[in-house]
Scaffold this active site. Structure first.
Site, mmCIF file in Angstrom:
data_model
loop_
_atom_site.group_PDB
_atom_site.id
_atom_site.type_symbol
_atom_site.label_atom_id
_atom_site.label_comp_id
_atom_site.label_asym_id
_atom_site.label_seq_id
_atom_site.Cartn_x
_atom_site.Cartn_y
_atom_site.Cartn_z
ATOM 1 C CB SER A 133 -0.854 0.059 1.280
ATOM 2 O OG SER A 133 -2.129 -0.424 1.057
ATOM 3 N N GLY A 154 -5.685 11.959 -1.221
ATOM 4 C CA GLY A 154 -6.977 12.178 -0.584
ATOM 5 C C GLY A 154 -8.108 12.304 -1.587
ATOM 6 C CG LEU A 191 -0.995 -23.764 8.259
ATOM 7 C CD1 LEU A 191 -1.230 -23.866 6.763
ATOM 8 C CD2 LEU A 191 -0.168 -22.541 8.586
ATOM 9 N N GLY A 192 -5.059 -25.653 10.293
ATOM 10 C CA GLY A 192 -5.763 -25.934 11.538
ATOM 11 C C GLY A 192 -5.592 -24.782 12.521
ATOM 12 C CD GLU A 248 -6.064 2.044 -5.451
ATOM 13 O OE1 GLU A 248 -6.637 2.516 -6.454
ATOM 14 O OE2 GLU A 248 -4.987 2.457 -5.015
ATOM 15 C CB THR A 305 -16.124 -2.152 -3.290
ATOM 16 O OG1 THR A 305 -17.179 -1.915 -4.229
ATOM 17 C CG2 THR A 305 -16.047 -0.992 -2.287
HETATM 18 P P1 TGC Z 1 -18.054 8.619 -14.667
HETATM 19 O O1 TGC Z 1 -19.180 9.514 -15.108
HETATM 20 O O2 TGC Z 1 -18.046 7.195 -15.128
HETATM 21 O O3 TGC Z 1 -16.661 9.263 -15.014
HETATM 22 C C1 TGC Z 1 -16.353 10.617 -14.731
HETATM 23 C C2 TGC Z 1 -15.305 11.087 -15.708
HETATM 24 O O4 TGC Z 1 -14.105 10.337 -15.510
HETATM 25 C C3 TGC Z 1 -13.764 9.626 -16.729
HETATM 26 N N1 TGC Z 1 -13.211 8.338 -16.313
HETATM 27 C C4 TGC Z 1 -11.909 8.067 -16.327
HETATM 28 N N2 TGC Z 1 -10.859 8.776 -16.745
HETATM 29 C C5 TGC Z 1 -9.632 8.231 -16.624
HETATM 30 N N3 TGC Z 1 -9.446 7.008 -16.097
HETATM 31 C C6 TGC Z 1 -10.483 6.259 -15.654
HETATM 32 N N4 TGC Z 1 -10.277 5.082 -15.083
HETATM 33 C C7 TGC Z 1 -11.786 6.783 -15.775
HETATM 34 N N5 TGC Z 1 -13.019 6.340 -15.433
HETATM 35 C C8 TGC Z 1 -13.883 7.309 -15.773
HETATM 36 C C9 TGC Z 1 -15.045 9.520 -17.477
HETATM 37 O O5 TGC Z 1 -14.832 9.352 -18.839
HETATM 38 C C10 TGC Z 1 -15.693 10.843 -17.171
HETATM 39 O O6 TGC Z 1 -15.053 11.851 -17.930
HETATM 40 P P2 TGC Z 1 -15.873 13.125 -18.448
HETATM 41 O O7 TGC Z 1 -14.882 13.871 -19.253
HETATM 42 O O8 TGC Z 1 -17.033 12.572 -19.236
HETATM 43 O O9 TGC Z 1 -16.314 13.861 -17.204
HETATM 44 O O10 TGC Z 1 -18.015 8.687 -13.073
HETATM 45 P P3 TGC Z 1 -19.072 8.202 -11.988
HETATM 46 O O11 TGC Z 1 -19.280 9.352 -11.054
HETATM 47 O O12 TGC Z 1 -20.291 7.584 -12.628
HETATM 48 O O13 TGC Z 1 -18.257 7.070 -11.191
HETATM 49 C C11 TGC Z 1 -17.824 5.910 -11.820
HETATM 50 C C12 TGC Z 1 -17.146 4.950 -10.834
HETATM 51 C C13 TGC Z 1 -18.137 4.454 -9.800
HETATM 52 C C14 TGC Z 1 -16.647 3.778 -11.642
HETATM 53 C C15 TGC Z 1 -15.941 5.624 -10.148
HETATM 54 O O14 TGC Z 1 -16.266 6.755 -9.491
HETATM 55 C C16 TGC Z 1 -15.167 4.700 -9.255
HETATM 56 O O15 TGC Z 1 -14.216 4.074 -9.724
HETATM 57 N N6 TGC Z 1 -15.469 4.575 -7.903
HETATM 58 C C17 TGC Z 1 -14.651 3.855 -6.966
HETATM 59 C C18 TGC Z 1 -13.882 4.828 -6.107
HETATM 60 C C19 TGC Z 1 -12.492 4.374 -5.812
HETATM 61 O O16 TGC Z 1 -11.938 3.492 -6.430
HETATM 62 N N7 TGC Z 1 -11.865 5.039 -4.859
HETATM 63 C C20 TGC Z 1 -10.508 4.742 -4.533
HETATM 64 C C21 TGC Z 1 -9.951 5.781 -3.573
HETATM 65 S S1 TGC Z 1 -8.177 5.750 -3.476
HETATM 66 C C22 TGC Z 1 -7.837 4.351 -2.621
HETATM 67 O O17 TGC Z 1 -8.660 3.557 -2.296
HETATM 68 C C23 TGC Z 1 -6.433 4.162 -2.316
HETATM 69 S S2 TGC Z 1 -6.067 2.769 -1.377
HETATM 70 C C24 TGC Z 1 -4.427 2.743 -1.717
HETATM 71 C C25 TGC Z 1 -3.638 1.771 -1.020
HETATM 72 O O18 TGC Z 1 -3.508 1.847 0.230
HETATM 73 O O19 TGC Z 1 -3.038 0.923 -1.725
HETATM 74 P P1 FAD Z 2 -19.219 2.638 0.289
HETATM 75 O O1 FAD Z 2 -18.983 3.363 -0.982
HETATM 76 O O2 FAD Z 2 -20.111 3.255 1.298
HETATM 77 O O3 FAD Z 2 -19.740 1.172 -0.052
HETATM 78 C C1 FAD Z 2 -20.391 0.345 0.907
HETATM 79 C C2 FAD Z 2 -20.901 -0.894 0.173
HETATM 80 O O4 FAD Z 2 -21.862 -0.505 -0.817
HETATM 81 C C3 FAD Z 2 -19.796 -1.635 -0.579
HETATM 82 O O5 FAD Z 2 -20.001 -3.017 -0.494
HETATM 83 C C4 FAD Z 2 -19.986 -1.190 -2.028
HETATM 84 O O6 FAD Z 2 -19.529 -2.162 -2.971
HETATM 85 C C5 FAD Z 2 -21.496 -1.013 -2.080
HETATM 86 N N1 FAD Z 2 -21.921 -0.076 -3.130
HETATM 87 C C6 FAD Z 2 -21.593 1.233 -3.238
HETATM 88 N N2 FAD Z 2 -22.141 1.759 -4.333
HETATM 89 C C7 FAD Z 2 -22.871 0.765 -4.929
HETATM 90 C C8 FAD Z 2 -23.672 0.676 -6.105
HETATM 91 N N3 FAD Z 2 -23.828 1.722 -6.911
HETATM 92 N N4 FAD Z 2 -24.241 -0.502 -6.403
HETATM 93 C C9 FAD Z 2 -24.046 -1.589 -5.598
HETATM 94 N N5 FAD Z 2 -23.326 -1.574 -4.468
HETATM 95 C C10 FAD Z 2 -22.735 -0.399 -4.146
HETATM 96 N N6 FAD Z 2 -9.183 6.299 -0.130
HETATM 97 C C11 FAD Z 2 -8.388 7.300 -0.565
HETATM 98 O O7 FAD Z 2 -8.835 8.271 -1.166
HETATM 99 N N7 FAD Z 2 -7.040 7.267 -0.347
HETATM 100 C C12 FAD Z 2 -6.442 6.244 0.342
HETATM 101 O O8 FAD Z 2 -5.212 6.241 0.500
HETATM 102 C C13 FAD Z 2 -7.269 5.201 0.834
HETATM 103 N N8 FAD Z 2 -6.726 4.202 1.585
HETATM 104 C C14 FAD Z 2 -7.541 3.276 2.185
HETATM 105 C C15 FAD Z 2 -7.009 2.365 3.096
HETATM 106 C C16 FAD Z 2 -7.850 1.472 3.758
HETATM 107 C C17 FAD Z 2 -7.277 0.536 4.783
HETATM 108 C C18 FAD Z 2 -9.231 1.432 3.441
HETATM 109 C C19 FAD Z 2 -10.145 0.447 4.120
HETATM 110 C C20 FAD Z 2 -9.762 2.331 2.552
HETATM 111 C C21 FAD Z 2 -8.929 3.283 1.913
HETATM 112 N N9 FAD Z 2 -9.459 4.263 1.056
HETATM 113 C C22 FAD Z 2 -8.656 5.265 0.575
HETATM 114 C C23 FAD Z 2 -10.894 4.353 0.862
HETATM 115 C C24 FAD Z 2 -11.466 3.324 -0.103
HETATM 116 O O9 FAD Z 2 -11.167 3.641 -1.422
HETATM 117 C C25 FAD Z 2 -12.991 3.262 0.137
HETATM 118 O O10 FAD Z 2 -13.187 2.621 1.389
HETATM 119 C C26 FAD Z 2 -13.718 2.538 -0.972
HETATM 120 O O11 FAD Z 2 -13.658 3.257 -2.175
HETATM 121 C C27 FAD Z 2 -15.200 2.271 -0.604
HETATM 122 O O12 FAD Z 2 -15.808 3.401 -0.095
HETATM 123 P P2 FAD Z 2 -16.637 3.317 1.285
HETATM 124 O O13 FAD Z 2 -15.757 2.677 2.299
HETATM 125 O O14 FAD Z 2 -17.170 4.656 1.563
HETATM 126 O O15 FAD Z 2 -17.814 2.300 0.991
#
Ligand code: TGC
Ligand code: FAD
Length: 392
Positions: A98, A137, A346-347, A371, A373
């Protein structure tokens, strides 16, 4: 904890598909993990503490910015080498991976791709060595899977921006020197800002009581009227696509990383199955345990092939977001299933810190959530094949 006797499974001779450079990079990361991570990681995970002493070594094996050009301090490697480094680091611990993922793909990548030359020269070389640590963030208390709804915002005050809001679940936040923060301007457009520790009104409280990713520090980012210099705005991309573009790179690394965790669980369970005698024979000689091991090696091999191909596509600039989602979702799920089965094999010993399996299993509960779900990645695949977004 037991000595690290890891032997990597390579059932379909994938090494034949790697270059000498890939193997060199992979083997040096593997040796470093055996020497510096395996002996200490269980203790740090039990104490819920990040092992700061490994940061320098992570930089030296290319764990910070493996594919960032050498002129900015990165290792200048290709996407397969990047993946192999993530695999080896996560073989040690998902929390260490991470730190590497966040620094490389969520901090260095946006500065490299969306920043200007001054920003690149100011931050990238120090991030590459680990002299500076960054965090990313995006997630907020009310906006996780739906980051486009974020409420963190900034106003143009003439000579600076005024930033307000809060982020949560942020890896590395408690000790990061800088944060790449995604916030909306007065028109509601998302931009990236580099916020530095020490700016007045910026605090990073740690999140405690995690049962997962205990050797990685997680925290909040709180912005209370933070004055951000105008030169800290990333000028070259805005909109939700900017942070999502960083996620593509990080999710790709996680797809490889999860294979590492799975390989470690499989290898541990295989060795144990040959040594543990019950009913006068090794448990590995029973059909039920062989079924588990046979399914594990099959799934690991499928994941290795999927991910290697994805790496080739990324090297050619052809990999799509949906292809990356498929690999992240498949491989993390595969690793979790293997960790759960290996733990059972591994029990009672499987629940102790003598072995790495339970730690991997608990870590992977975060990896399957962050990154994007498991569900969100399924919806991305669903949208890709049908054309209908089913998120809203
Ligand atoms: P949507 O309308 O689909 O897209 C908005 C705009 O973004 C463009 N786009 C992308 N562009 C570049 N790369 C991609 N992968 C792209 N995906 C979409 C899209 O074309 C559009 O552009 P424009 O010009 O038309 O505005 O957006 P939406 O609001 O419907 O959301 C789509 C969804 C649900 C797939 C997206 O928001 C999503 O991936 N949600 C999950 C959130 C997430 O992954 N959060 C991660 C936070 S960081 C983290 O967890 C770090 S942990 C790190 C660690 O410890 O290792
Ligand atoms: P929610 O979005 O509230 O989801 C709750 C449940 O609802 C999930 O099961 C999800 O799959 C489901 N769900 C949501 N939407 C839908 C839908 N449309 N249809 C069906 N099911 C749905 N974020 C950062 O920005 N930077 C970081 O560095 C970072 N590090 C992290 C480290 C850890 C240890 C953890 C646990 C999380 C971290 N995150 C970070 C946040 C992470 O990206 C979010 O937890 C993740 O994107 C899910 O958001 P949430 O926890 O709010 O769950």
């Amino acid at each position: 904890m037991k000595p690290d006797l890891f032997q990597a499974p390579d059932y379909y001779l994938l090494d034949d598909l790697l270059t000498e450079e890939h193997k060199l990079v992979r083997d040096s990361a593997r040796a470093w993990v055996k020497k510096e991570v395996s002996p200490i990681i269980e203790e740090y995970a039990q104490r819920a503490e990040f092992p700061h002493q490994i940061v320098k070594g992570l930089g030296e094996i290319g764990g910070f910015g493996p594919y960032i050009p050498v002129e900015y301090g990165g290792a200048g490697l290709d996407q397969i080498s990047y993946g192999l480094i993530m695999q080896e680091i996560e073989r040690g611990d998902s929390g260490v991976r991470s730190t590497s993922s966040v620094q490389s793909s969520l901090v260095m990548y946006p500065i490299w791709k969306y920043g200007n030359e001054e920003q690149r020269m100011k931050y990238l070389p120090k991030l590459a060595t680990g002299e500076m640590i960054g965090c990313f963030g995006l997630t907020e208390p009310d906006y996780g899977s739906n980051p486009g709804g974020m409420v963190t915002n900034f106003k143009d005050m003439g000579d600076h921006y005024l930033l307000n809001g809060a982020k949560m679940w942020i890896s590395n936040a408690p000790f990061a020197d800088i944060a790449v923060v995604w916030a909306k301007n007065e028109e509601g457009r998302i931009h990236g800002l580099i916020v530095e520790r020490g700016m007045e009104g910026f605090t990073t409280p740690e999140t405690h009581n995690k049962w997962s990713l205990r050797a990685s520090a997680t925290g909040e980012l709180i912005f209370d009227n933070v004055k951000v210099p105008k030169e800290n705005l990333l000028p070259n991309k805005s909109g939700l696509g900017a942070p999502l573009g960083c996620l593509d790179s990080a999710r790709y690394g996680i797809a490889w990383g999860a294979i590492g965790a799975a390989m470690d669980c499989y290898d541990t369970a295989l060795r144990y199955s040959k040594e543990r005698i019950q009913f006068d024979k090794p448990i590995g000689a029973t059909q039920l345990q062989q079924k588990k091991l046979a399914e594990m090696i099959t799934e690991i091999t499928k994941a290795q092939l999927l991910t290697w191909r994805l790496g080739v596509l990324r090297n050619e600039g052809k990999a799509t977001t949906a292809q990356i989602s498929m690999a992240k979702r498949n491989n993390v799920d595969m690793a979790l299933t293997i960790a759960r089965d290996a733990r059972q094999m591994l029990g009672g010993m499987g629940i102790t810190g003598e072995y790495s399996i339970m730690r991997h299993m608990m870590n992977l509960e975060s990896v399957v959530t962050y990154e994007g779900t498991h569900d969100i990645h399924l919806l991305i695949t669903g949208m890709d094949v049908t054309g209908f977004p089913a998120f809203k």
